[in-house]
Design a protein around this motif. Sequence first.
Motif, short mmCIF file in Angstrom:
data_model
loop_
_atom_site.label_atom_id
_atom_site.label_comp_id
_atom_site.label_asym_id
_atom_site.label_seq_id
_atom_site.Cartn_x
_atom_site.Cartn_y
_atom_site.Cartn_z
N GLY A 76 0.80 -1.22 0.00
CA GLY A 76 0.00 0.00 0.00
C GLY A 76 0.83 1.26 0.00
N CYS A 77 0.15 2.39 0.12
CA CYS A 77 0.80 3.68 -0.06
C CYS A 77 1.82 4.00 1.03
CB CYS A 77 -0.26 4.78 -0.14
SG CYS A 77 -1.25 4.68 -1.66
N TYR A 78 1.53 3.63 2.28
CA TYR A 78 2.50 3.88 3.35
C TYR A 78 3.75 3.04 3.13
CZ TYR A 78 3.89 5.05 8.18
OH TYR A 78 4.54 5.52 9.31
N ILE A 96 6.15 -4.58 0.38
CA ILE A 96 5.94 -4.66 -1.07
C ILE A 96 5.29 -3.37 -1.55
CG2 ILE A 96 4.74 -5.90 -2.92
CD1 ILE A 96 4.98 -8.43 -1.24
N GLY A 97 5.94 -2.67 -2.45
CA GLY A 97 5.44 -1.40 -2.96
C GLY A 97 4.25 -1.58 -3.88
N ASN A 98 3.60 -0.47 -4.20
CA ASN A 98 2.39 -0.53 -5.02
C ASN A 98 2.64 -1.09 -6.41
OD1 ASN A 98 0.35 0.41 -3.26
ND2 ASN A 98 1.01 2.52 -3.53
N GLN A 99 3.83 -0.85 -6.96
CA GLN A 99 4.09 -1.34 -8.31
C GLN A 99 4.18 -2.86 -8.37
OE1 GLN A 99 4.04 0.93 -10.75
NE2 GLN A 99 3.72 2.49 -9.20
N GLU A 100 4.49 -3.49 -7.23
CA GLU A 100 4.60 -4.95 -7.16
C GLU A 100 3.40 -5.60 -6.48
OE1 GLU A 100 7.09 -6.87 -8.46
OE2 GLU A 100 7.66 -5.00 -9.45
N LYS A 101 2.40 -4.80 -6.13
CA LYS A 101 1.28 -5.30 -5.35
C LYS A 101 0.51 -6.42 -6.05
CE LYS A 101 -1.15 -2.26 -3.06
NZ LYS A 101 -2.09 -1.17 -2.77
N ASP A 102 0.41 -6.34 -7.38
CA ASP A 102 -0.35 -7.36 -8.10
C ASP A 102 0.29 -8.74 -7.99
OD1 ASP A 102 -2.16 -5.46 -8.85
OD2 ASP A 102 -1.34 -5.16 -10.86
N ARG A 103 1.57 -8.80 -7.63
CA ARG A 103 2.27 -10.07 -7.49
C ARG A 103 2.46 -10.45 -6.02
NH1 ARG A 103 7.12 -10.07 -8.52
NH2 ARG A 103 7.31 -12.27 -9.07
N LYS A 138 -11.35 -3.14 -9.08
CA LYS A 138 -10.31 -2.17 -9.46
C LYS A 138 -10.20 -2.12 -10.98
CE LYS A 138 -5.30 -1.47 -8.94
NZ LYS A 138 -4.10 -1.98 -8.24
N VAL A 139 -10.43 -0.94 -11.57
CA VAL A 139 -10.34 -0.80 -13.02
C VAL A 139 -9.17 0.08 -13.44
CG1 VAL A 139 -12.85 -1.09 -13.17
CG2 VAL A 139 -11.87 1.22 -13.22
N GLN A 140 -8.59 0.79 -12.49
CA GLN A 140 -7.55 1.77 -12.83
C GLN A 140 -6.70 2.01 -11.60
OE1 GLN A 140 -7.59 5.07 -11.46
NE2 GLN A 140 -5.87 5.87 -12.66
N ASP A 141 -5.45 2.38 -11.80
CA ASP A 141 -4.55 2.70 -10.70
C ASP A 141 -3.70 3.90 -11.11
OD1 ASP A 141 -3.18 2.60 -8.30
OD2 ASP A 141 -2.58 0.50 -8.50
N GLY A 142 -3.13 4.58 -10.10
CA GLY A 142 -2.25 5.71 -10.38
C GLY A 142 -2.98 6.98 -10.75
N CYS A 143 -2.23 8.07 -10.84
CA CYS A 143 -2.83 9.38 -11.11
C CYS A 143 -1.82 10.28 -11.80
CB CYS A 143 -3.29 10.02 -9.80
SG CYS A 143 -4.14 11.60 -10.00
N THR A 153 -0.02 10.50 -5.97
CA THR A 153 0.78 10.41 -7.18
C THR A 153 2.17 9.85 -6.87
OG1 THR A 153 -0.42 12.26 -8.16
CG2 THR A 153 1.70 11.70 -9.13
N ILE A 154 2.73 10.26 -5.73
CA ILE A 154 4.03 9.74 -5.32
C ILE A 154 3.93 8.25 -5.00
CG2 ILE A 154 5.87 9.94 -3.58
CD1 ILE A 154 4.98 12.87 -3.21
N ALA A 155 2.86 7.88 -4.30
CA ALA A 155 2.73 6.51 -3.81
C ALA A 155 2.23 5.53 -4.87
CB ALA A 155 1.79 6.49 -2.61
#
Length: 440
Positions: A76-78, A96-103, A138-143, A153-155
């Motif tokens: 998650g973001c924290y 695990i950061g947000n970019q790797e969350k799907d795994r 969830k249909v979309q991620d990021g901003c 946006t940072i997270a």
Amino acid sequence: MKVHLRMVGCRLNQSEIETMARQFQQQGHEVVDSPEDADHFVLNSCAVTQEATKTSRKLIRDFQRANPNGETTVTGCYAQIAPGEMAALPGVRRVIGNQEKDRLVTQITGQPLDIFDSEPFERGWGAGTLGRTRAFVKVQDGCDNACTFCVTTIARGASRSRQLRDIVREVDALHRSGYQEAVLTGVHLGSYGHDLGEREELIKLVKALLTDTDLPRIRLSSLEPWDLSPDFFALWQDRRLCRHLHLPLQSGCDATLRRMRRNTDQKRFRALVNAARAAIPQVRITSDVIVGFPGETEQEFTESASFVREMNFAGLHVFRYSSRPGTPASRMRDQVSSAVKKRRSARLLELSARTERDFAASLLGSAQEVLWEQVIGATPEGFLLSGYTDNYMRARTTHPRDLSNVITRFELNKFIDGAIHGKVKEVVHIPKKTHPMGAG
């Protein structure tokens, strides 16, 4: 392995947790309600406010006390913006950061996983597994926006959208498993498809869900007001689309909005709300407002409160500005004191309670469809049921049968303590895995 899953924050975090639950169960692991019963704890954390980070840390410590031998994975973001802080907490095995969350599930179990597999639905994972009758999709991620107060946006990184066909498959599988409602979520839902070069892709997605699935209810979560055109609201001619719009305003003062770098102003926001109300009968419009943003003078706050009153929102989330490291607003001058933020927050919350009561009063005497979500008690007359109208007003009633996950027509009689009370008239939709029943 027995896994306990928790989240802090937004509906997107909830959607991700529900997806993780399906994935663990697909691999044969057990999702448990109690941390004492778990071998592994997964927390989807939040960093949008200082209170959210505090709650995230507390949940990790609570799990370690409940099960000193258990392992914790934090995402998650924290976890994304402060991985060192997370890793230092007791029992934390992985961050695990947000970019790797799907795994995440694969990283924990070492077992491969399809991006989406309907098999868990087919063998019984469905409505009620996590105590819910609505599924968050969830249909979309990021901003790609740059609001000066926001750490998202940072997270979360740049905006990225799921393929439309995969979303339709998931919603159809959810319906077949017994769910009655899907809530489409994203960090910036209105930008769905923009990264694919499609400016109207959200409209195409909603139309596809209405055409290619039979799910009784489709709900949209928060929508930034600058993503929508007045003709967007023509979608609500299909009554399966829930009549609730959450349009984050953040401030009703144009000067404050410019410092926030929000892509709207009073004129455009007013036009959008008027268009929505003209197109959608009994639509419930709610919003977010931040008080005490750096530089917000008493005059600016008064202007903001006046505009909020004019918009007559049927509910308001009021946030006291919370400085987030790394955001432009955290470096702005003229920070507002806690005492002033508290006073301004109380004023808007009082206004919100009044306008919510007014909206509820406008519905009394009508019949609405309610999705009953849970039994909250019992009396000699029957079960005490709680659910939501399609315009997201909490409803309560007493009925001789447990109508959890059933949609009924409901006569609205009175508004008490934040909920509309009334009488069940007739059953409209039952879940696909439930035998037919009457209203009784």
